[in-house]
Design a protein around this motif. Structure first.
Motif, PDB file in Angstrom:
ATOM      1  N   LEU A 479      75.726 -84.122  18.995  1.00  0.00           N
ATOM      2  CA  LEU A 479      74.539 -83.281  19.036  1.00  0.00           C
ATOM      3  C   LEU A 479      73.696 -83.534  17.801  1.00  0.00           C
ATOM      4  N   ASP A 480      72.393 -83.552  18.008  1.00  0.00           N
ATOM      5  CA  ASP A 480      71.459 -83.732  16.905  1.00  0.00           C
ATOM      6  C   ASP A 480      70.786 -82.399  16.633  1.00  0.00           C
ATOM      7  N   PHE A 481      71.121 -81.780  15.495  1.00  0.00           N
ATOM      8  CA  PHE A 481      70.583 -80.454  15.199  1.00  0.00           C
ATOM      9  C   PHE A 481      69.116 -80.485  14.780  1.00  0.00           C
ATOM     10  N   THR A 482      68.582 -81.674  14.521  1.00  0.00           N
ATOM     11  CA  THR A 482      67.167 -81.754  14.155  1.00  0.00           C
ATOM     12  C   THR A 482      66.272 -81.765  15.388  1.00  0.00           C
ATOM     13  N   THR A 483      66.848 -82.020  16.556  1.00  0.00           N
ATOM     14  CA  THR A 483      66.069 -81.963  17.796  1.00  0.00           C
ATOM     15  C   THR A 483      66.565 -80.772  18.599  1.00  0.00           C
ATOM     16  N   LYS A 484      65.675 -79.865  18.900  1.00  0.00           N
ATOM     17  CA  LYS A 484      66.078 -78.632  19.570  1.00  0.00           C
ATOM     18  C   LYS A 484      65.018 -78.231  20.572  1.00  0.00           C
ATOM     19  N   LEU A 485      65.465 -77.750  21.713  1.00  0.00           N
ATOM     20  CA  LEU A 485      64.553 -77.312  22.758  1.00  0.00           C
ATOM     21  C   LEU A 485      64.499 -75.781  22.706  1.00  0.00           C
ATOM     22  N   LEU A 486      63.519 -75.273  21.970  1.00  0.00           N
ATOM     23  CA  LEU A 486      63.412 -73.830  21.745  1.00  0.00           C
ATOM     24  C   LEU A 486      62.593 -73.131  22.818  1.00  0.00           C
ATOM     25  N   HIS A 487      61.601 -73.814  23.390  1.00  0.00           N
ATOM     26  CA  HIS A 487      60.619 -73.154  24.254  1.00  0.00           C
ATOM     27  C   HIS A 487      60.640 -73.743  25.663  1.00  0.00           C
ATOM     28  N   LEU A 488      60.718 -72.872  26.654  1.00  0.00           N
ATOM     29  CA  LEU A 488      60.676 -73.308  28.044  1.00  0.00           C
ATOM     30  C   LEU A 488      60.181 -72.153  28.918  1.00  0.00           C
TER      31      LEU A 488
END
Length: 510
Positions: A479-488
């Motif tokens: 997992l890459d913690f610098t890339t995150k899908l916060l909004h959907l």
């Protein structure tokens, strides 16, 4: 994942089959190695009630609007499209317009820099073909009207080539251009009113411009600004079902506004203690009931949801219902309150259920049952052994949003590595799908880390060094913690999801 038979929002003969999600579109996709500008990172997504328009806000204070085109391009109604092959005619959107909603400001009295980042966008009821929406940054809410206006152009002069005289032209056609034939009262010698020009016969050198409006342009105009009502960062805005009022919430207060009145609001919830040292929890999210304009819910950093009734009193210090899960004895740790903090709540379309997202789980609550959630969906359980690392790199304070499908049979939320997860909530459903926001789901993208703004909602936070630590999901994928899908956001009537990965907007359908 666990859940009971009560988890069904819509009763049916049996659990629906798992959906097969397909990639539909992407807006703003980067090429490999291209750096993302901080101002271009998407910070808010919202469909309107019809699902024909989609709005996104970014950290640069811009609002971008998209409109659905497949219903227009195929010349049929949405019902006709539903009868057709949905796999061929999947939802298609196109860029409509954009405008600068907020600018960076500086509060000189408090020596406070106010970011232009759009925290939330909410659509209002459209009128006469115009679109209305409200957007907010940390301090100021704005009411926008977007409409088509005809562009007026001077396209021609009143030049008649057959009667052109030198460089000029006759202003109008008359029976005779000789002024000598003119008699009193505008009568010609033959008694006919054939010349309506002034002066009679026209002036050969006079050329009058002809203004026409053929093209149309979209114009966004700020109708009202609702400011100076919040001492802390605004985390939520929500429209009432009456179409006239809305609420705005910060860490300690919720205010009620009328759309037509920008210079005053009513404080309906205030959790600020007399002594700020006694502060133990803050408001993290608030939303109006989708049907009853007298009811709203708000969540707290302690993992509780309070339902309040505006008919009880002007200041809703007391709640009508409290939803919180009892703590398991012996399970308390340093991270318990941090990961219990609810980052987002959403009502189901019928208002019967509330979906909440904390750091580790999604929970579905029945508003008629306050003993506990009717279903819990594990999102980040595999990260529990890594809470220390997540605390050190601030990831534990990330605020993930959640959403429900229109018919209430599924819920969705985001995760790290630009992943988002979809769960079925019907009785007996085992649906749990994980997808990556990418045209090629196997590709991993590196993006600029996005840290949450520091506010009262992180009251347990201390100053520390930032570090990045790799993790892995339940399938042992890194997992890459610098890339995150916060909004959907989920389309209100169809199985279609819009999600944001940094500056890119991805659309999926099933």
């Amino acid at each position: 994942m666990n859940g009971g038979d009560d988890a069904a929002v819509t009763a049916g003969s049996g659990p629906p089959t798992s959906l097969e999600w397909r990639f539909s579109q992407v807006f703003g996709e980067r090429t490999a190695g291209e750096e993302v500008q901080e101002v271009d990172i998407i910070s808010a997504i919202e469909f309107d009630k019809s699902g024909d328009h989609l709005a996104t806000g970014d950290r640069g204070g811009r609002v971008v609007l998209f409109e659905r085109t497949d219903t227009k391009d195929h010349g049929g109604t949405r019902r006709d499209l539903e009868r057709a092959d949905y796999a061929i005619r999947h939802p298609e959107f196109r860029y409509k317009t954009e405008f600068q909603s907020h600018e960076p400001e500086f509060d000189y009295l408090k020596s406070l820099e106010i970011e232009e980042k759009i925290n939330k966008i909410r659509w209002c009821q459209p009128t006469n073909g115009s679109l209305f929406l409200i957007s907010t940054n940390d301090k100021t809410i704005k009411f926008w009207k977007v409409q088509e206006k005809k562009i007026k152009k001077v396209c021609d002069m009143n030049v008649d080539p057959s009667k052109a005289v030198g460089n000029g032209s006759l202003a109008s056609s008359s029976k005779s251009s000789s002024p000598s034939q003119f008699v009193a009262n505008g009568l010609y010698a033959d008694g006919a009113h054939n010349d309506f020009s002034f002066p009679p016969g026209g002036i050969p050198s006079l050329r009058l411009p002809v203004v026409t409006s053929q093209e149309t342009s979209l114009v966004a105009r700020c109708r009202r600004v609702y400011a100076h009502a919040h001492d802390y960062h605004i985390n939520s805005i929500s429209n009432s079902s009456d179409g006239e009022t809305f609420i705005s919430a910060d860490d300690l207060r919720i205010n009620l506004w009328h759309l037509e009145i920008s210079n005053q609001s009513f404080n309906i919830v205030d959790v600020k203690p007399a002594n700020m040292e006694d502060l133990t929890e803050v408001i993290t999210s608030a939303e109006f009931h989708p049907i009853h304009c007298n009811m709203l819910a708000y969540s707290s950093s302690k993992g509780s949801i309070r339902l309040i009734d505006l008919r009880q009193s002007a200041l809703c210090d007391t709640h009508s219902k409290l939803f919180e899960e009892p703590e398991v004895p012996g399970s308390r740790s340093f991270f318990t309150e941090i990961i219990a903090s609810i980052s987002d709540i959403k009502f189901s379309r019928d208002g019967r259920y509330i979906l909440s997202r904390d750091y580790m789980t999604l929970k579905l609550w029945d508003i008629n049952m306050d003993s506990g959630p009717v279903a819990t969906y594990q999102v980040h359980e595999h990260l529990r052994p890594k809470l220390c690392d997540l605390y050190e790199n601030d990831s534990i304070f990330d605020k993930f949003e959640c959403c429900l499908s229109g018919e209430g049979l599924r819920v969705a939320t985001g995760s790290y590595s630009n992943l988002f997860r979809v769960f079925g909530v019907a009785p007996g459903s085992t649906e749990a799908t994980t997808l990556e926001a990418s045209k090629n789901p196997m590709r991993r993208q590196v993006q600029t880390p996005s840290r949450p703004s520091r506010s009262l909602s992180s009251i347990t936070r201390v100053v520390r060094r930032g570090s990045e630590s790799p993790g892995s999901d339940s399938n042992s994928n890194s997992l890459d913690f610098t890339t995150k899908l916060l909004h959907l956001a989920w389309h209100p009537t169809e199985n279609s999801i819009a999600c944001a990965a940094a500056n890119s907007l991805y659309m999926y359908y099933a």
